[in-house]
Write a protein that holds these residues in place. Sequence first.
Motif, PDB file in Angstrom:
ATOM      1  N   ASP A  28       0.810  -1.208   0.000  1.00 20.04           N
ATOM      2  CA  ASP A  28       0.000   0.000   0.000  1.00 20.04           C
ATOM      3  C   ASP A  28       0.846   1.262   0.000  1.00 20.04           C
ATOM      4  N   SER A  29       2.155   1.117   0.223  1.00 19.86           N
ATOM      5  CA  SER A  29       3.061   2.255   0.196  1.00 19.86           C
ATOM      6  C   SER A  29       3.886   2.206  -1.082  1.00 19.86           C
ATOM      7  N   LEU A  30       4.152   3.355  -1.670  1.00 20.83           N
ATOM      8  CA  LEU A  30       4.910   3.428  -2.918  1.00 20.83           C
ATOM      9  C   LEU A  30       6.092   4.351  -2.725  1.00 20.83           C
ATOM     10  N   PHE A  31       7.285   3.845  -3.036  1.00 23.10           N
ATOM     11  CA  PHE A  31       8.491   4.661  -3.003  1.00 23.10           C
ATOM     12  C   PHE A  31       9.063   4.700  -4.417  1.00 23.10           C
ATOM     13  N   VAL A  32       9.313   5.890  -4.918  1.00 25.18           N
ATOM     14  CA  VAL A  32       9.976   6.046  -6.203  1.00 25.18           C
ATOM     15  C   VAL A  32      11.447   6.296  -5.905  1.00 25.18           C
ATOM     16  N   VAL A  33      12.303   5.358  -6.316  1.00 28.96           N
ATOM     17  CA  VAL A  33      13.712   5.424  -5.957  1.00 28.96           C
ATOM     18  C   VAL A  33      14.526   5.642  -7.218  1.00 28.96           C
ATOM     19  N   ASN A  34      15.402   6.642  -7.207  1.00 25.23           N
ATOM     20  CA  ASN A  34      16.265   6.903  -8.362  1.00 25.23           C
ATOM     21  C   ASN A  34      17.696   7.051  -7.873  1.00 25.23           C
ATOM     22  N   ASP A  35      18.497   7.795  -8.600  1.00 21.80           N
ATOM     23  CA  ASP A  35      19.909   7.929  -8.244  1.00 21.80           C
ATOM     24  C   ASP A  35      20.120   8.584  -6.888  1.00 21.80           C
ATOM     25  N   SER A  36      19.110   9.262  -6.376  1.00 15.09           N
ATOM     26  CA  SER A  36      19.243   9.909  -5.076  1.00 15.09           C
ATOM     27  C   SER A  36      19.127   8.933  -3.924  1.00 15.09           C
ATOM     28  N   LEU A  37      18.953   7.634  -4.211  1.00 12.56           N
ATOM     29  CA  LEU A  37      18.820   6.625  -3.160  1.00 12.56           C
ATOM     30  C   LEU A  37      20.004   6.660  -2.202  1.00 12.56           C
ATOM     31  N   GLN A  38      21.193   6.975  -2.709  1.00  9.61           N
ATOM     32  CA  GLN A  38      22.378   6.977  -1.862  1.00  9.61           C
ATOM     33  C   GLN A  38      22.298   8.036  -0.758  1.00  9.61           C
ATOM     34  N   GLN A  39      21.343   8.964  -0.835  1.00 11.87           N
ATOM     35  CA  GLN A  39      21.172   9.956   0.214  1.00 11.87           C
ATOM     36  C   GLN A  39      20.513   9.342   1.448  1.00 11.87           C
ATOM     37  N   PHE A  40      19.918   8.151   1.307  1.00 13.73           N
ATOM     38  CA  PHE A  40      19.189   7.525   2.399  1.00 13.73           C
ATOM     39  C   PHE A  40      20.017   6.390   2.999  1.00 13.73           C
ATOM     40  N   GLN A  41      19.779   6.100   4.268  1.00 14.41           N
ATOM     41  CA  GLN A  41      20.383   4.960   4.929  1.00 14.41           C
ATOM     42  C   GLN A  41      19.505   3.719   4.802  1.00 14.41           C
ATOM     43  N   SER A  42      18.202   3.925   4.718  1.00 15.98           N
ATOM     44  CA  SER A  42      17.297   2.780   4.625  1.00 15.98           C
ATOM     45  C   SER A  42      15.982   3.212   3.995  1.00 15.98           C
ATOM     46  N   VAL A  43      15.296   2.237   3.432  1.00 14.00           N
ATOM     47  CA  VAL A  43      13.974   2.443   2.859  1.00 14.00           C
ATOM     48  C   VAL A  43      13.076   1.327   3.375  1.00 14.00           C
ATOM     49  N   MET A  44      11.875   1.672   3.817  1.00 18.49           N
ATOM     50  CA  MET A  44      10.926   0.678   4.324  1.00 18.49           C
ATOM     51  C   MET A  44       9.630   0.751   3.533  1.00 18.49           C
ATOM     52  N   ALA A  45       9.048  -0.408   3.265  1.00 21.51           N
ATOM     53  CA  ALA A  45       7.758  -0.478   2.566  1.00 21.51           C
ATOM     54  C   ALA A  45       6.872  -1.472   3.301  1.00 21.51           C
ATOM     55  N   TYR A  46       5.608  -1.125   3.439  1.00 23.82           N
ATOM     56  CA  TYR A  46       4.696  -1.947   4.223  1.00 23.82           C
ATOM     57  C   TYR A  46       3.468  -2.333   3.407  1.00 23.82           C
ATOM     58  N   HIS A  47       3.111  -3.606   3.496  1.00 20.38           N
ATOM     59  CA  HIS A  47       1.858  -4.139   2.978  1.00 20.38           C
ATOM     60  C   HIS A  47       1.814  -4.169   1.445  1.00 20.38           C
ATOM     61  N   HIS A  48       1.685  -5.379   0.936  1.00 25.11           N
ATOM     62  CA  HIS A  48       1.537  -5.607  -0.505  1.00 25.11           C
ATOM     63  C   HIS A  48       2.731  -5.065  -1.282  1.00 25.11           C
ATOM     64  N   VAL A  49       3.904  -5.577  -0.947  1.00 28.16           N
ATOM     65  CA  VAL A  49       5.143  -5.122  -1.572  1.00 28.16           C
ATOM     66  C   VAL A  49       5.508  -6.048  -2.729  1.00 28.16           C
ATOM     67  N   LYS A  50       5.859  -5.474  -3.865  1.00 27.95           N
ATOM     68  CA  LYS A  50       6.415  -6.212  -4.986  1.00 27.95           C
ATOM     69  C   LYS A  50       7.620  -5.452  -5.519  1.00 27.95           C
ATOM     70  N   SER A  51       8.603  -6.205  -6.016  1.00 26.02           N
ATOM     71  CA  SER A  51       9.754  -5.565  -6.659  1.00 26.02           C
ATOM     72  C   SER A  51      10.067  -6.293  -7.950  1.00 26.02           C
ATOM     73  N   PHE A  52      10.651  -5.559  -8.884  1.00 26.88           N
ATOM     74  CA  PHE A  52      10.944  -6.137 -10.196  1.00 26.88           C
ATOM     75  C   PHE A  52      12.314  -5.687 -10.669  1.00 26.88           C
ATOM     76  N   ARG A  53      13.118  -6.655 -11.077  1.00 23.47           N
ATOM     77  CA  ARG A  53      14.325  -6.449 -11.852  1.00 23.47           C
ATOM     78  C   ARG A  53      14.344  -7.525 -12.912  1.00 23.47           C
ATOM     79  N   SER A  54      15.086  -7.317 -13.970  1.00 24.81           N
ATOM     80  CA  SER A  54      15.058  -8.283 -15.067  1.00 24.81           C
ATOM     81  C   SER A  54      15.508  -9.671 -14.624  1.00 24.81           C
ATOM     82  N   ASP A  55      16.431  -9.743 -13.635  1.00 24.72           N
ATOM     83  CA  ASP A  55      16.951 -11.040 -13.221  1.00 24.72           C
ATOM     84  C   ASP A  55      16.289 -11.615 -11.978  1.00 24.72           C
ATOM     85  N   VAL A  56      15.598 -10.792 -11.197  1.00 20.84           N
ATOM     86  CA  VAL A  56      14.988 -11.286  -9.962  1.00 20.84           C
ATOM     87  C   VAL A  56      13.749 -10.453  -9.638  1.00 20.84           C
ATOM     88  N   GLN A  57      12.709 -11.140  -9.182  1.00 21.53           N
ATOM     89  CA  GLN A  57      11.477 -10.476  -8.780  1.00 21.53           C
ATOM     90  C   GLN A  57      11.102 -10.974  -7.374  1.00 21.53           C
TER      91      GLN A  57
END
Length: 204
Positions: A1-30
């Motif tokens: 239910d939470s959406l994070f848009v992550v780009n090159d600025s990700l390195q500014q953060f120490q951690s990212v958290m997502a809650y409820h109904h999480v999916k991730s996609f990369r060409s080699d792993v989902q």
Amino acid sequence: DSLFVVNDSLQQFQSVMAYHHVKSFRSDVQAMCDSCFFSVPDSLMHLYYDPVVWYESFQCTSDTIDLYHGEKGLRKVLLKTNSLSVEMVDTLKYNQLKGKNTIVYFDTAGEPTYADILGSAQMVYYLTESDSAGNLSLIGVNAGMGSDMRIYFKERKPDRLVTYGNPDMQAYPIAQFPLDMQRLKGFNWKDSRRPKKWMDVFMW
């Protein structure tokens, strides 16, 4: 239910958290889970509450899953507690590797090298042979258990399996493989929920 848009600025953060109904996609792993924690300094993605990871033809589940990322892809995957890896052979037959914990190791190019199934290891694995035209046919199935197992990969496919500690393995002709042994405990094929393209992360 939470959406994070992550780009090159990700390195500014120490951690990212997502809650409820999480999916991730990369060409080699989902992946899919209820909740996720990503540690930027460690390049570690921690999946918990019903996590599923798909890599190539494999579906991996356990109570929690840790994905360690490197520059070229995955470095290591930890399936912690009730680990089960499944690969479809056909719509009725599935290769399966089960244990208390599983650790999958990758080389510096992000290619899987071997996996250790640690504690109460079990397997169901269908044997194939190819004809002169390269067509595969099933010739039998290996099933059994041991304290631990190690599986070696070649070109992202299982190539060799070693069983350690009180191995109890048996080979069966396909027609004589007992029905009650064809599915290991916890088997649940979830490929219909696998993200096939990046936009599928918005569909639960």
